[in-house]
Each structure stands twice: as structure tokens, then as C-alpha cells.
Design a protein around this motif. Structure first.
Motif, PDB file in Angstrom:
ATOM      1  N   LEU A  49      47.000  31.450  42.584  1.00 24.06           N
ATOM      2  CA  LEU A  49      46.494  30.143  42.175  1.00 24.06           C
ATOM      3  C   LEU A  49      47.591  29.098  42.386  1.00 24.06           C
ATOM      4  O   LEU A  49      48.709  29.264  41.914  1.00 24.06           O
ATOM      5  N   GLY A  50      47.276  28.046  43.122  1.00 25.01           N
ATOM      6  CA  GLY A  50      48.247  26.998  43.388  1.00 25.01           C
ATOM      7  C   GLY A  50      49.188  27.285  44.549  1.00 25.01           C
ATOM      8  O   GLY A  50      50.067  26.485  44.840  1.00 25.01           O
ATOM      9  N   MET A  51      49.015  28.432  45.201  1.00 23.35           N
ATOM     10  CA  MET A  51      49.886  28.780  46.339  1.00 23.35           C
ATOM     11  C   MET A  51      49.496  27.950  47.562  1.00 23.35           C
ATOM     12  O   MET A  51      48.349  27.554  47.711  1.00 23.35           O
ATOM     13  N   ARG A  52      50.449  27.743  48.450  1.00 17.88           N
ATOM     14  CA  ARG A  52      50.239  26.965  49.672  1.00 17.88           C
ATOM     15  C   ARG A  52      50.047  27.835  50.908  1.00 17.88           C
ATOM     16  O   ARG A  52      49.734  27.335  51.975  1.00 17.88           O
ATOM     17  N   ARG A  73      44.913  35.542  49.954  1.00 16.18           N
ATOM     18  CA  ARG A  73      44.837  34.126  50.308  1.00 16.18           C
ATOM     19  C   ARG A  73      45.108  33.287  49.061  1.00 16.18           C
ATOM     20  O   ARG A  73      44.973  33.783  47.943  1.00 16.18           O
ATOM     21  N   PRO A  74      45.460  32.016  49.228  1.00 14.86           N
ATOM     22  CA  PRO A  74      45.664  31.147  48.062  1.00 14.86           C
ATOM     23  C   PRO A  74      44.399  31.082  47.191  1.00 14.86           C
ATOM     24  O   PRO A  74      43.282  31.169  47.698  1.00 14.86           O
ATOM     25  N   GLY A  75      44.609  30.953  45.886  1.00 16.38           N
ATOM     26  CA  GLY A  75      43.497  30.801  44.958  1.00 16.38           C
ATOM     27  C   GLY A  75      42.868  32.097  44.479  1.00 16.38           C
ATOM     28  O   GLY A  75      41.775  32.087  43.933  1.00 16.38           O
ATOM     29  N   ARG A  76      43.549  33.213  44.638  1.00 12.93           N
ATOM     30  CA  ARG A  76      43.002  34.524  44.240  1.00 12.93           C
ATOM     31  C   ARG A  76      43.735  35.069  43.014  1.00 12.93           C
ATOM     32  O   ARG A  76      44.885  34.728  42.753  1.00 12.93           O
ATOM     33  N   ILE A  77      43.051  35.965  42.299  1.00  9.78           N
ATOM     34  CA  ILE A  77      43.657  36.663  41.171  1.00  9.78           C
ATOM     35  C   ILE A  77      43.604  38.152  41.477  1.00  9.78           C
ATOM     36  O   ILE A  77      42.530  38.706  41.718  1.00  9.78           O
ATOM     37  N   GLY A  78      44.759  38.791  41.503  1.00 13.77           N
ATOM     38  CA  GLY A  78      44.831  40.223  41.787  1.00 13.77           C
ATOM     39  C   GLY A  78      44.629  41.048  40.526  1.00 13.77           C
ATOM     40  O   GLY A  78      45.019  40.639  39.437  1.00 13.77           O
TER      41      GLY A  78
END
Length: 111
Positions: A49-52, A73-78
Motif C-alpha cells: 500500500l502506497g508503494m511506487r 504490485r503496488p496496493g496489495r496486502i500479502g
């Protein structure tokens, strides 16, 4: 400088280690990339979350053996990996290039 190597290879990779809770929470947030990798320790789950940029994630057990590898990918929760004690993050595509896959072990060294 801290580095890591895949056991059985001799090419060291630059490594940052996030040991504090604050450093682990921040991770790679706010960055446009990373040279080498980031080791979150202790950790058994990550989010983007918040990654570029997309990241490769390797979940490591207590002996630094790779349990699982995935690209996020950006915006994911593992999901948490119950046996994982550490998480290694790098730019997408790098873990495969370095030969990290389930079952391989890494060694961390301070230079």
C-alpha cells in the motif's frame, strides 16, 4: 556495507536491514527503487500500500531458507506466512535473477 549471497553462488548483493519496528513499517515506502534488497526482520507478512513500484518478496524461515517467493504490485496486502521469520524485498524480477526460489538459502554478511 551489509550484503547477502545465495548459498552456492559468490555474487554479493547490497542489503539494507530493517530491524526496528519503525524501519519495518516504513520498508520501501516513499522510494522509487532500491539497489539490492531490504531484509525485514522479524517479519512474516508485507503490504505494498502506497508503494511506487512492484516488488519481489521472499519469505524466509529462521535459517534463512526461502519458503515462498511472489511478486506484488503496488496496493496489495500479502497474507502472513506462519513459518516465515524474515522477509526479503527487492525490485520485481531481481529475486529470479539472483536465483532465489523456494528451498534456497541466503547468507548475510557485514563487510
Amino acid at each position: 556495507m551489509t550484503t547477502f549471497t545465495v548459498i552456492g553462488t559468490s555474487d554479493p548483493v547490497p542489503l539494507e536491514i530493517a530491524r526496528s519496528a519503525r524501519a519495518r513499517r516504513r520498508g520501501l515506502l516513499g522510494r522509487d527503487g532500491i539497489e539490492g534488497a531490504l531484509l525485514l526482520s522479524p517479519a512474516n507478512a508485507v503490504h505494498t500500500l502506497g508503494m511506487r513500484f512492484a516488488v519481489d518478496v521472499a519469505y524466509l524461515d529462521r535459517t534463512l531458507r526461502v519458503i515462498a517467493v511472489r511478486t506484488m504490485r503496488p496496493g496489495r496486502i500479502g497474507l502472513p506466512r506462519p513459518r516465515a521469520r524474515h522477509v526479503l524485498e527487492a525490485e520485481a524480477g531481481m529475486l529470479e535473477r539472483w536465483g532465489l526460489r523456494p528451498g534456497t538459502r541466503v547468507a548475510v554478511r557485514d563487510a
